[in-house]
Enzyme design. Sequence first.
Site, short mmCIF file in Angstrom:
data_model
loop_
_atom_site.label_atom_id
_atom_site.label_comp_id
_atom_site.label_asym_id
_atom_site.label_seq_id
_atom_site.Cartn_x
_atom_site.Cartn_y
_atom_site.Cartn_z
N PRO A 115 -81.07 15.18 -28.82
CA PRO A 115 -79.75 15.05 -29.43
C PRO A 115 -78.64 15.04 -28.39
CG PRO A 115 -81.08 16.64 -30.60
CD PRO A 115 -81.86 16.27 -29.38
N GLU A 116 -77.66 14.20 -28.61
CA GLU A 116 -76.54 14.12 -27.67
C GLU A 116 -75.39 14.97 -28.17
OE1 GLU A 116 -75.52 10.44 -25.95
OE2 GLU A 116 -77.56 9.68 -25.90
#
Length: 287
Positions: free
Chosen positions: A2-3
């Site tokens: 996840p960013e």
Amino acid sequence: MPELPEVETVRRGLQPVLEGARLSRVEQRRPDLRFPFPDGFVQRLTGARIERLERRAKYLLGHLDRGDVLVMHLGMTGRFEIEAPGLATRPGDFVHAVAPDPKHAHVLFETEAGASVTYYDPRRFGFMGLVPAEGLAAHPWFAGMGPEPLGPDLTAAHLAAAFAGRRQGPKTLLLDQRIVAGLGNIYVCEALHRSGISPLRPAGEIAAAKYPLLVEVIREVLGEAIEAGGSTLRDFASTDGALGYFQHSFRVYGREGEACPTEGCGGTIEREVQAGRSTFFCRQCQT
């Protein structure tokens, strides 16, 4: 993994339940995730109040009234489930997500207000720690970390100084956590396209006039993705529990072979591999 927008959306989802809450019960169901839990993890958290819930890069930070900070990282497959009176949700409002498997429920937080927050992580690449607040910035997880891309310390002058004389491409440098904290591959590709900067050009050759625009579009693409995560565009989890990315309206990422969306460009989105990561760009309008 996840960013930053995914992590920020999770923080915002957890905030109403955890921020200001006192933990009445904590259950640790295994000795480790990616790393072992710290000694006394349950005892140090039970009865503590989370004064505020923040994000630093891709880390969630729960500042406790006992002087420690609960540090949480989602890794690749970590996610939280919230159950509270009248509420049952996943922060990020996942769709296409399979029901969480109890065997992957590794940590449970219960609050005095009657809410429970469960951390699931099928692959156990996430981790949690307790770090003294006064030593947080010097801790190995955070030492040397660059400015937040959504904060005031990311400026055109900062990027110009970091890029000066460098032969590496701008994408490589923007992914360096010592230069900017928390930027990931997807949103760097998007920001470079919007700013008209080629990922193939040596960073030291970027025109000075481009830096204010680059800072602006970095904030723009992150802000749009965060907003998407809290509204109509959703995150998903595949059948093995792996997190997907927001179904954000990407201009270039994942669009190899499609027409460039820049008005009047006429170019085609290309893909090249840089440092083992896919880079999507338009050779015609990114110079």
